[in-house]
Design a protein around this motif. Structure first.
Motif, PDB file in Angstrom:
ATOM      1  N   ALA A 179       0.853  -1.184   0.000  1.00  0.00           N
ATOM      2  CA  ALA A 179       0.000   0.000   0.000  1.00  0.00           C
ATOM      3  C   ALA A 179       0.888   1.231   0.000  1.00  0.00           C
ATOM      4  CB  ALA A 179      -0.914   0.000   1.219  1.00  0.00           C
ATOM      5  N   ALA A 180       0.746   2.070  -1.003  1.00  0.00           N
ATOM      6  CA  ALA A 180       1.488   3.329  -1.087  1.00  0.00           C
ATOM      7  C   ALA A 180       0.583   4.432  -0.553  1.00  0.00           C
ATOM      8  CB  ALA A 180       1.894   3.609  -2.527  1.00  0.00           C
ATOM      9  N   LEU A 181       1.007   5.072   0.523  1.00  0.00           N
ATOM     10  CA  LEU A 181       0.209   6.089   1.207  1.00  0.00           C
ATOM     11  C   LEU A 181       0.969   7.406   1.277  1.00  0.00           C
ATOM     12  CD1 LEU A 181      -0.856   3.981   4.354  1.00  0.00           C
ATOM     13  CD2 LEU A 181      -1.987   4.064   2.124  1.00  0.00           C
ATOM     14  N   PRO A 182       0.241   8.535   1.284  1.00  0.00           N
ATOM     15  CA  PRO A 182       0.926   9.811   1.542  1.00  0.00           C
ATOM     16  C   PRO A 182       1.599   9.757   2.918  1.00  0.00           C
ATOM     17  CG  PRO A 182      -1.337  10.167   0.798  1.00  0.00           C
ATOM     18  CD  PRO A 182      -1.199   8.698   1.058  1.00  0.00           C
ATOM     19  N   ARG A 183       2.727  10.410   3.032  1.00  0.00           N
ATOM     20  CA  ARG A 183       3.489  10.330   4.287  1.00  0.00           C
ATOM     21  C   ARG A 183       2.694  10.841   5.484  1.00  0.00           C
ATOM     22  NH1 ARG A 183       8.271   8.930   5.855  1.00  0.00           N
ATOM     23  NH2 ARG A 183       8.895   8.419   3.725  1.00  0.00           N
ATOM     24  N   ASP A 184       1.751  11.753   5.276  1.00  0.00           N
ATOM     25  CA  ASP A 184       0.965  12.274   6.398  1.00  0.00           C
ATOM     26  C   ASP A 184      -0.364  11.529   6.591  1.00  0.00           C
ATOM     27  OD1 ASP A 184      -0.379  13.130   4.153  1.00  0.00           O
ATOM     28  OD2 ASP A 184      -0.368  15.266   4.679  1.00  0.00           O
ATOM     29  N   HIS A 185      -0.524  10.392   5.942  1.00  0.00           N
ATOM     30  CA  HIS A 185      -1.748   9.600   6.084  1.00  0.00           C
ATOM     31  C   HIS A 185      -1.838   9.039   7.507  1.00  0.00           C
ATOM     32  CE1 HIS A 185      -4.729   6.416   5.369  1.00  0.00           C
ATOM     33  NE2 HIS A 185      -5.033   7.030   4.235  1.00  0.00           N
ATOM     34  N   LEU A 186      -3.050   8.896   8.031  1.00  0.00           N
ATOM     35  CA  LEU A 186      -3.239   8.404   9.392  1.00  0.00           C
ATOM     36  C   LEU A 186      -2.689   6.997   9.600  1.00  0.00           C
ATOM     37  CD1 LEU A 186      -6.877   9.671  10.131  1.00  0.00           C
ATOM     38  CD2 LEU A 186      -4.720  10.562  11.049  1.00  0.00           C
ATOM     39  N   PRO A 242      13.836   4.726   0.390  1.00  0.00           N
ATOM     40  CA  PRO A 242      13.122   5.843   1.017  1.00  0.00           C
ATOM     41  C   PRO A 242      12.491   6.771  -0.011  1.00  0.00           C
ATOM     42  CG  PRO A 242      15.318   5.546   1.955  1.00  0.00           C
ATOM     43  CD  PRO A 242      15.255   4.680   0.740  1.00  0.00           C
ATOM     44  N   ASP A 243      11.371   7.364   0.374  1.00  0.00           N
ATOM     45  CA  ASP A 243      10.672   8.324  -0.463  1.00  0.00           C
ATOM     46  C   ASP A 243      10.225   9.465   0.431  1.00  0.00           C
ATOM     47  OD1 ASP A 243       8.453   9.671  -1.893  1.00  0.00           O
ATOM     48  OD2 ASP A 243       8.761   8.077  -3.363  1.00  0.00           O
ATOM     49  N   ALA A 244      10.434  10.678  -0.019  1.00  0.00           N
ATOM     50  CA  ALA A 244      10.139  11.839   0.826  1.00  0.00           C
ATOM     51  C   ALA A 244       8.650  12.040   1.047  1.00  0.00           C
ATOM     52  CB  ALA A 244      10.730  13.092   0.192  1.00  0.00           C
ATOM     53  N   SER A 245       7.824  11.589   0.113  1.00  0.00           N
ATOM     54  CA  SER A 245       6.400  11.905   0.204  1.00  0.00           C
ATOM     55  C   SER A 245       5.485  10.691   0.258  1.00  0.00           C
ATOM     56  CB  SER A 245       5.989  12.796  -0.977  1.00  0.00           C
ATOM     57  OG  SER A 245       6.269  12.139  -2.210  1.00  0.00           O
ATOM     58  N   VAL A 246       6.020   9.485   0.006  1.00  0.00           N
ATOM     59  CA  VAL A 246       5.193   8.278  -0.041  1.00  0.00           C
ATOM     60  C   VAL A 246       5.747   7.241   0.928  1.00  0.00           C
ATOM     61  CG1 VAL A 246       4.365   6.373  -1.495  1.00  0.00           C
ATOM     62  CG2 VAL A 246       4.521   8.684  -2.441  1.00  0.00           C
ATOM     63  N   VAL A 247       4.849   6.617   1.686  1.00  0.00           N
ATOM     64  CA  VAL A 247       5.217   5.548   2.612  1.00  0.00           C
ATOM     65  C   VAL A 247       4.669   4.227   2.076  1.00  0.00           C
ATOM     66  CG1 VAL A 247       4.866   4.619   4.939  1.00  0.00           C
ATOM     67  CG2 VAL A 247       5.263   7.073   4.603  1.00  0.00           C
ATOM     68  N   GLY A 286      -1.261  13.616  -2.055  1.00  0.00           N
ATOM     69  CA  GLY A 286      -2.480  13.454  -1.285  1.00  0.00           C
ATOM     70  C   GLY A 286      -3.747  13.242  -2.082  1.00  0.00           C
ATOM     71  N   LEU A 287      -3.626  12.848  -3.368  1.00  0.00           N
ATOM     72  CA  LEU A 287      -4.812  12.653  -4.192  1.00  0.00           C
ATOM     73  C   LEU A 287      -5.431  11.269  -4.031  1.00  0.00           C
ATOM     74  CD1 LEU A 287      -3.770  14.434  -7.500  1.00  0.00           C
ATOM     75  CD2 LEU A 287      -5.154  15.298  -5.618  1.00  0.00           C
ATOM     76  N   GLY A 288      -4.797  10.401  -3.294  1.00  0.00           N
ATOM     77  CA  GLY A 288      -5.329   9.066  -3.074  1.00  0.00           C
ATOM     78  C   GLY A 288      -4.238   8.131  -2.616  1.00  0.00           C
ATOM     79  N   ILE A 289      -4.598   6.840  -2.566  1.00  0.00           N
ATOM     80  CA  ILE A 289      -3.615   5.809  -2.227  1.00  0.00           C
ATOM     81  C   ILE A 289      -3.559   4.824  -3.392  1.00  0.00           C
ATOM     82  CG2 ILE A 289      -4.065   6.124   0.224  1.00  0.00           C
ATOM     83  CD1 ILE A 289      -5.186   2.898  -1.214  1.00  0.00           C
ATOM     84  N   GLU A 329       1.270   5.516 -16.138  1.00  0.00           N
ATOM     85  CA  GLU A 329       2.631   5.530 -15.629  1.00  0.00           C
ATOM     86  C   GLU A 329       2.659   5.314 -14.115  1.00  0.00           C
ATOM     87  OE1 GLU A 329       5.407   5.639 -17.344  1.00  0.00           O
ATOM     88  OE2 GLU A 329       4.314   5.743 -19.239  1.00  0.00           O
ATOM     89  N   PHE A 330       3.409   4.316 -13.678  1.00  0.00           N
ATOM     90  CA  PHE A 330       3.508   4.025 -12.251  1.00  0.00           C
ATOM     91  C   PHE A 330       4.195   5.154 -11.489  1.00  0.00           C
ATOM     92  CE2 PHE A 330       2.679  -0.015 -14.151  1.00  0.00           C
ATOM     93  CZ  PHE A 330       1.940  -0.712 -13.205  1.00  0.00           C
ATOM     94  N   ALA A 331       5.178   5.771 -12.114  1.00  0.00           N
ATOM     95  CA  ALA A 331       5.864   6.881 -11.448  1.00  0.00           C
ATOM     96  C   ALA A 331       4.900   8.039 -11.197  1.00  0.00           C
ATOM     97  CB  ALA A 331       7.050   7.359 -12.282  1.00  0.00           C
ATOM     98  N   THR A 332       3.988   8.284 -12.124  1.00  0.00           N
ATOM     99  CA  THR A 332       3.004   9.344 -11.954  1.00  0.00           C
ATOM    100  C   THR A 332       2.020   9.007 -10.843  1.00  0.00           C
ATOM    101  OG1 THR A 332       3.198   9.886 -14.307  1.00  0.00           O
ATOM    102  CG2 THR A 332       1.295  10.768 -13.135  1.00  0.00           C
ATOM    103  N   ILE A 333       1.619   7.734 -10.767  1.00  0.00           N
ATOM    104  CA  ILE A 333       0.749   7.311  -9.668  1.00  0.00           C
ATOM    105  C   ILE A 333       1.403   7.636  -8.334  1.00  0.00           C
ATOM    106  CG2 ILE A 333      -0.273   5.320  -8.479  1.00  0.00           C
ATOM    107  CD1 ILE A 333      -0.714   4.026 -11.172  1.00  0.00           C
ATOM    108  N   ARG A 334       2.683   7.307  -8.212  1.00  0.00           N
ATOM    109  CA  ARG A 334       3.400   7.572  -6.968  1.00  0.00           C
ATOM    110  C   ARG A 334       3.447   9.078  -6.677  1.00  0.00           C
ATOM    111  NH1 ARG A 334       6.755   4.438  -3.766  1.00  0.00           N
ATOM    112  NH2 ARG A 334       6.416   2.682  -5.170  1.00  0.00           N
ATOM    113  N   GLU A 335       3.649   9.883  -7.708  1.00  0.00           N
ATOM    114  CA  GLU A 335       3.669  11.332  -7.516  1.00  0.00           C
ATOM    115  C   GLU A 335       2.315  11.841  -7.015  1.00  0.00           C
ATOM    116  OE1 GLU A 335       6.015  13.698  -7.921  1.00  0.00           O
ATOM    117  OE2 GLU A 335       7.622  12.310  -8.426  1.00  0.00           O
ATOM    118  N   LEU A 336       1.238  11.318  -7.583  1.00  0.00           N
ATOM    119  CA  LEU A 336      -0.099  11.758  -7.180  1.00  0.00           C
ATOM    120  C   LEU A 336      -0.423  11.314  -5.757  1.00  0.00           C
ATOM    121  CD1 LEU A 336      -2.098  11.136 -10.470  1.00  0.00           C
ATOM    122  CD2 LEU A 336      -1.180  13.292  -9.613  1.00  0.00           C
TER     123      LEU A 336
END
Length: 304
Positions: free
Chosen positions: A168-175, A247-252, A235-238, A224-231
């Motif tokens: 599961a790829a989540l935004p870093r600030d996701h609960l 490591p990724d600065a914005s995705v966990v 914070g546009l979804g998971i 594009e998978f890279a674009t999915i990760r960027e979105l």
């Protein structure tokens, strides 16, 4: 057809190089003037316009693209047959048409291709990156000699080299970003970002969600998978994506666990296979196949 072979090879190579005459000539190790003469001669012999020239720009006509699509497999077989008959084929020269998935465009596969070029500088590589169904279709038609595909096709010779972990790829600030692992049903209220329906990972995403008791909401479809990760990072979804293990600065990335609604254990993985064209392959292709197996093979399972 043998009399046309140099001309047809020139056209196919020009298509592979997106109409760039200089690059096509270099790939065939001929002067650019020879490339131009071959294409011009083929146009005269066939009575069909193959190129549109605007200044220094060359564009392939629809007739040329249709001809290339039909030629690649038969022309490759002809070249193999002639090479075998004349004894001119060897493992250190030739062209290998290799494909790999969109999810494997960074890291191990580029490293492997660089190592292959270092070891075998006389072998040309025509590379295609696409989703699994497109790679499988190109193998069946003879447009590719060899490919890594996810998942392996049932009707082509292949060997499973390993598995791709899906997380599961989540935004870093996701609960839920701080969790060590997640059950997929915990994401039932989330907005999913996924590939179009023809992609295997999209199909697996929907299947896994159904097995967990819900239908995912997928308002955003991206190839594009890279674009999915960027979105996801914005914070546009998971999303359910292959793990990058870095490591990724914005995705966990959070591993998935759990059971299906009928009690079966769920496995969020996809098999990675090395697949061959059903047509005969060259010694150069065998060399690339051997290197891939040496570098990527873990617990192989041969196809029947």
């Amino acid at each position: 057809m043998p009399l046309f072979a140099p001309q047809l090879r020139a056209l196919v190579e020009l298509g592979a190089q997106d109409g760039h005459m200089t690059e096509a000539a270099a790939a065939l190790s001929v002067p650019q003037s020879s490339m131009s003469r071959r294409i011009h001669a083929l146009e005269n012999d066939l009575g069909v316009r193959l190129l549109v020239r605007t200044g220094r720009t060359v564009t392939l006509t629809p007739a040329a693209r249709a001809l290339i699509a039909r030629l690649q497999g038969p022309l490759h077989e002809l070249e193999l047959a002639v090479g075998e008959a004349t004894g001119t084929m060897d493992a250190d020269h030739g062209t290998v048409r290799f494909g790999f998935p969109l999810t494997m465009g960074a890291g191990q596969v580029p490293d492997l291709l660089a190592e292959f070029r270092r070891r075998h500088p006389g072998i040309r590589l025509h590379l295609t990156q696409a989703h699994g169904s497109a790679l499988t279709a190109a193998l069946r038609s003879g447009d590719l000699d060899l490919a890594l595909t996810i998942p392996p096709p049932d009707d082509l010779p292949h060997i499973v080299l390993g598995t791709q972990l899906i997380v599961a790829a989540l935004p870093r600030d996701h609960l839920l970003a701080g969790r060590a692992q997640l059950r997929l049903d915990e994401l039932r209220e989330e907005t999913f970002i996924a590939n179009p329906p023809s992609f295997h990972l999209r199909q697996r995403t929907e299947h896994w969600c159904r097995e967990s008791g819900f239908v995912p909401s997928i308002p955003l479809e991206i190839t594009e998978f890279a674009t999915i990760r960027e979105l996801v990072g914005r914070g546009l979804g998971i999303a359910l994506l292959p793990s990058r293990h870095e490591p990724d600065a914005s995705v966990v990335e959070v591993p998935l666990t759990g059971t299906a609604h009928d009690g079966r254990d769920m496995h969020y993985r996809r098999d990675i296979a090395l697949v061959r064209s059903p047509l005969p392959v060259s010694p150069a292709t065998e060399r690339l196949s051997d290197l891939i197996r040496q570098q990527l093979e873990s617990r192989p399972r041969r196809s029947p």
